[in-house]
Design an enzyme around this catalytic site. Sequence first.
Site, PDB file in Angstrom:
ATOM      1  N   LYS A 178      69.898  14.618  14.094  1.00  0.00           N
ATOM      2  CA  LYS A 178      69.033  15.774  13.819  1.00  0.00           C
ATOM      3  C   LYS A 178      69.747  17.062  14.228  1.00  0.00           C
ATOM      4  O   LYS A 178      69.910  17.342  15.410  1.00  0.00           O
ATOM      5  CB  LYS A 178      67.700  15.670  14.567  1.00  0.00           C
ATOM      6  CG  LYS A 178      66.680  16.670  14.004  1.00  0.00           C
ATOM      7  CD  LYS A 178      65.656  17.152  14.980  1.00  0.00           C
ATOM      8  CE  LYS A 178      66.115  18.273  15.852  1.00  0.00           C
ATOM      9  NZ  LYS A 178      66.353  19.556  15.184  1.00  0.00           N
ATOM     10  N   GLY A 231      72.284  21.219  24.093  1.00  0.00           N
ATOM     11  CA  GLY A 231      71.330  22.313  23.960  1.00  0.00           C
ATOM     12  C   GLY A 231      70.929  22.843  25.319  1.00  0.00           C
ATOM     13  O   GLY A 231      71.680  22.722  26.294  1.00  0.00           O
ATOM     14  N   THR A 235      65.255  21.757  27.398  1.00  0.00           N
ATOM     15  CA  THR A 235      65.037  20.694  26.401  1.00  0.00           C
ATOM     16  C   THR A 235      65.710  19.402  26.858  1.00  0.00           C
ATOM     17  O   THR A 235      65.176  18.308  26.632  1.00  0.00           O
ATOM     18  CB  THR A 235      65.559  21.132  25.020  1.00  0.00           C
ATOM     19  OG1 THR A 235      64.929  22.364  24.673  1.00  0.00           O
ATOM     20  CG2 THR A 235      65.240  20.109  23.949  1.00  0.00           C
ATOM     21  N   GLY A 236      66.830  19.526  27.522  1.00  0.00           N
ATOM     22  CA  GLY A 236      67.506  18.336  28.061  1.00  0.00           C
ATOM     23  C   GLY A 236      66.590  17.582  29.021  1.00  0.00           C
ATOM     24  O   GLY A 236      66.534  16.345  29.012  1.00  0.00           O
ATOM     25  N   GLU A 253      74.521  17.425  27.236  1.00  0.00           N
ATOM     26  CA  GLU A 253      75.480  18.525  27.395  1.00  0.00           C
ATOM     27  C   GLU A 253      74.651  19.802  27.335  1.00  0.00           C
ATOM     28  O   GLU A 253      74.194  20.197  26.263  1.00  0.00           O
ATOM     29  CB  GLU A 253      76.526  18.452  26.279  1.00  0.00           C
ATOM     30  CG  GLU A 253      77.816  19.163  26.624  1.00  0.00           C
ATOM     31  CD  GLU A 253      77.788  20.634  26.290  1.00  0.00           C
ATOM     32  OE1 GLU A 253      77.268  21.406  27.130  1.00  0.00           O
ATOM     33  OE2 GLU A 253      78.271  21.001  25.233  1.00  0.00           O
ATOM     34  N   CYS A 287      77.998  27.343  25.116  1.00  0.00           N
ATOM     35  CA  CYS A 287      77.466  26.770  26.363  1.00  0.00           C
ATOM     36  C   CYS A 287      78.383  27.057  27.554  1.00  0.00           C
ATOM     37  O   CYS A 287      77.926  27.243  28.670  1.00  0.00           O
ATOM     38  CB  CYS A 287      77.227  25.280  26.219  1.00  0.00           C
ATOM     39  SG  CYS A 287      78.630  24.406  25.551  1.00  0.00           S
ATOM     40  N   GLU A 387      70.924  31.581  31.818  1.00  0.00           N
ATOM     41  CA  GLU A 387      71.766  31.566  30.626  1.00  0.00           C
ATOM     42  C   GLU A 387      71.174  32.534  29.591  1.00  0.00           C
ATOM     43  O   GLU A 387      70.015  32.414  29.215  1.00  0.00           O
ATOM     44  CB  GLU A 387      71.808  30.145  30.047  1.00  0.00           C
ATOM     45  CG  GLU A 387      72.721  30.021  28.857  1.00  0.00           C
ATOM     46  CD  GLU A 387      72.879  28.581  28.379  1.00  0.00           C
ATOM     47  OE1 GLU A 387      71.861  27.894  28.220  1.00  0.00           O
ATOM     48  OE2 GLU A 387      74.029  28.161  28.163  1.00  0.00           O
TER      49      GLU A 387
HETATM   50  P1  NDP Z   1      67.123  23.877  22.340  1.00  0.00           P
HETATM   51  O1  NDP Z   1      67.775  23.240  23.471  1.00  0.00           O
HETATM   52  O2  NDP Z   1      65.643  23.952  22.360  1.00  0.00           O
HETATM   53  O3  NDP Z   1      67.532  23.142  20.968  1.00  0.00           O
HETATM   54  C1  NDP Z   1      68.699  22.376  20.768  1.00  0.00           C
HETATM   55  C2  NDP Z   1      68.370  21.213  19.863  1.00  0.00           C
HETATM   56  O4  NDP Z   1      67.342  20.420  20.436  1.00  0.00           O
HETATM   57  C3  NDP Z   1      67.843  21.623  18.501  1.00  0.00           C
HETATM   58  O5  NDP Z   1      68.257  20.693  17.522  1.00  0.00           O
HETATM   59  C4  NDP Z   1      66.372  21.554  18.711  1.00  0.00           C
HETATM   60  O6  NDP Z   1      65.658  21.438  17.523  1.00  0.00           O
HETATM   61  C5  NDP Z   1      66.248  20.307  19.546  1.00  0.00           C
HETATM   62  N1  NDP Z   1      65.021  20.184  20.295  1.00  0.00           N
HETATM   63  C6  NDP Z   1      64.214  21.154  20.783  1.00  0.00           C
HETATM   64  N2  NDP Z   1      63.147  20.624  21.417  1.00  0.00           N
HETATM   65  C7  NDP Z   1      63.270  19.266  21.326  1.00  0.00           C
HETATM   66  C8  NDP Z   1      62.491  18.161  21.766  1.00  0.00           C
HETATM   67  N3  NDP Z   1      61.360  18.317  22.444  1.00  0.00           N
HETATM   68  N4  NDP Z   1      62.914  16.920  21.486  1.00  0.00           N
HETATM   69  C9  NDP Z   1      64.064  16.723  20.807  1.00  0.00           C
HETATM   70  N5  NDP Z   1      64.829  17.726  20.343  1.00  0.00           N
HETATM   71  C10 NDP Z   1      64.461  18.993  20.613  1.00  0.00           C
HETATM   72  O7  NDP Z   1      67.740  25.281  22.140  1.00  0.00           O
HETATM   73  P2  NDP Z   1      67.171  26.504  21.312  1.00  0.00           P
HETATM   74  O8  NDP Z   1      67.756  26.438  19.969  1.00  0.00           O
HETATM   75  O9  NDP Z   1      65.681  26.608  21.358  1.00  0.00           O
HETATM   76  O10 NDP Z   1      67.747  27.677  22.177  1.00  0.00           O
HETATM   77  C11 NDP Z   1      67.122  28.034  23.387  1.00  0.00           C
HETATM   78  C12 NDP Z   1      68.122  28.320  24.446  1.00  0.00           C
HETATM   79  O11 NDP Z   1      68.875  27.165  24.723  1.00  0.00           O
HETATM   80  C13 NDP Z   1      69.171  29.352  24.093  1.00  0.00           C
HETATM   81  O12 NDP Z   1      68.717  30.636  24.316  1.00  0.00           O
HETATM   82  C14 NDP Z   1      70.284  28.987  25.004  1.00  0.00           C
HETATM   83  O13 NDP Z   1      70.090  29.576  26.251  1.00  0.00           O
HETATM   84  C15 NDP Z   1      70.165  27.511  25.119  1.00  0.00           C
HETATM   85  N6  NDP Z   1      71.103  26.775  24.258  1.00  0.00           N
HETATM   86  C16 NDP Z   1      72.151  26.173  24.866  1.00  0.00           C
HETATM   87  C17 NDP Z   1      73.055  25.479  24.119  1.00  0.00           C
HETATM   88  C18 NDP Z   1      74.206  24.818  24.751  1.00  0.00           C
HETATM   89  O14 NDP Z   1      75.112  24.348  24.070  1.00  0.00           O
HETATM   90  N7  NDP Z   1      74.241  24.723  26.058  1.00  0.00           N
HETATM   91  C19 NDP Z   1      72.966  25.398  22.669  1.00  0.00           C
HETATM   92  C20 NDP Z   1      71.799  26.039  22.116  1.00  0.00           C
HETATM   93  C21 NDP Z   1      70.924  26.703  22.913  1.00  0.00           C
HETATM   94  P3  NDP Z   1      65.199  22.738  16.690  1.00  0.00           P
HETATM   95  O15 NDP Z   1      65.987  23.902  17.163  1.00  0.00           O
HETATM   96  O16 NDP Z   1      65.515  22.343  15.325  1.00  0.00           O
HETATM   97  O17 NDP Z   1      63.736  22.896  16.956  1.00  0.00           O
END
Ligand code: NDP
Length: 493
Positions: A178, A231, A235-236, A253, A287, A387
């Site tokens: 996904k 992410g 969410t992690g 990660e 990240c 972050e």
């Molecule tokens: P998220 O961590 O929420 O999203 C990353 C992925 O996880 C996306 O595919 C998202 O889906 C999915 N996701 C979200 N909620 C769930 C859940 N409950 N169960 C399973 N999968 C889920 O990041 P965001 O895009 O909302 O960004 C928010 C913040 O996260 C950013 O401002 C940044 O600070 C951080 N971030 C960090 C990253 C990293 O590499 N460390 C990468 C991206 C964001 P979908 O987006 O399709 O809803």
Amino acid sequence: MNIKKNYINGQWQAAVKGATRDVINPCNAQVIGIVADSTAEDTQLAIAAAKSAFYQTGEWRRMSGPKRADFMYRIADAIKARLEELAVLDTLDNGKPLREARCDVEDAVACFRYYAGLIGKPQGGVYEVADGFGPMHAYCVHEPVGVCGLITPWNYPLLMASWKLAPALAAGNCVVFKPSELTPLSAVALFEIFDQVGLPAGAANLILGTGPAAGQELAQSHDVDMITFTGSTRTGQIIASAAIGNLKKVGLELGGKSPNIIFADADFEGAVEWAMIGVFFNQGQVCSAGSRILIEESIKDRFVARLAERANAMTIGSGLDDPDIGPIVSEGQLHKILGHVQLAKEQGAKLVCGGERVTEGACAQGYFIRPTIFDNCTRDMAITREEVFGPVVAVQTFKTEEEAIQMANDTPFGLAGGVFTTDGARALRVMKELRAGVTWINCYNPTFNEAPWGGYKMSGYGRDLGVNGMVEYQQVKQVNINLKPGPVGWYQR
Ligand code: NDP
């Protein structure tokens, strides 16, 4: 506009409920695609397909190593053949400058090739063991985990997909992937490639939709044997707790607030440029971004002035025009960044440059923000602790090496860190003390498929890339062999 569909069991399928969602170009807020908007029902179909492909058909996991590697090489070649198209897709979808998107595609090609090459390399071990009931021999083999759920963010759409799909598939797993709802287009193209090379049905399945609606099912389903996620830390945590039900393997990660430590003896111009690469690359949506500059007090004013001069000279515009800075991925993310900027000002950080949305000319319709530097930051401010995930850096000063190390580690995160100095012994001393999984000396950000990537502390656990990245997607089985079959006389009658 063609609606992009889920890919389940080798077929393109609309979402069960028929819902779709628009994909937006962050450069001008125009719709550039329409994709399926899936729910848990769709994810369950994809999981069932992967489960059947792994446990019943078993074609992918039973395939000989060389044949599986051949598939992986053909995927790499097909990505390479579509390099420009894929780079443009990621630029349109994510906003990143085209030259960065091209690098991402090249890296994706290299990632599939790397894991193709790893298939069949010696793994496991053979052990000389004590006699049990007679002479014994033991060895262990690495086997695929089973059904793997893979979830990626929007900052490196094709590359993050490759970091997870390549090792998971190379190890013989069947997967449900996904991508982020914000940037799904290159993932669809990648699955077109899987389809074109004839990957066995069900080996790789694609679900398009939001995290809570479609992704969460991957974490909580008892039919999924492993979940890996890149992410946010929040969410992690949700994913790790959802995964507890069947104690599936979890790889996370997550985010960071990584320190970039610059000593007064560093090569000055080199440190300035690498600091920019550390925090402005990909609009700071990285990240591992070096979003905290810790700088020796004696050179701070000169360094900040030069950094601001360079930041102010960065070109901003549509990713397709290959500027230094493209748009932020979405309107929501832009406002989140602006919120961090506002809070930093309220908490007393000194805004040196940037900090505002670009509202002129061609940028007016998109989600652009100028590269932003905050000086006089302190440990109690949110800007040094949270972050931001945007082109925003917080500058703090130190007087001694010990203080620099203490400040660097003063964060719940532990993903990355850098040190700039011409004193080699000091660089190594600092490295030894840094509590972070990915580190750099006299550079910031270069990453290689060969080396494992991942964090300490709240930046997650498990590793992407390298040999470790493949081992994550494997189980280790011990095989004990009796070399002298027959009764051993343990139960005497
Ligand atoms: P998220 O961590 O929420 O999203 C990353 C992925 O996880 C996306 O595919 C998202 O889906 C999915 N996701 C979200 N909620 C769930 C859940 N409950 N169960 C399973 N999968 C889920 O990041 P965001 O895009 O909302 O960004 C928010 C913040 O996260 C950013 O401002 C940044 O600070 C951080 N971030 C960090 C990253 C990293 O590499 N460390 C990468 C991206 C964001 P979908 O987006 O399709 O809803």
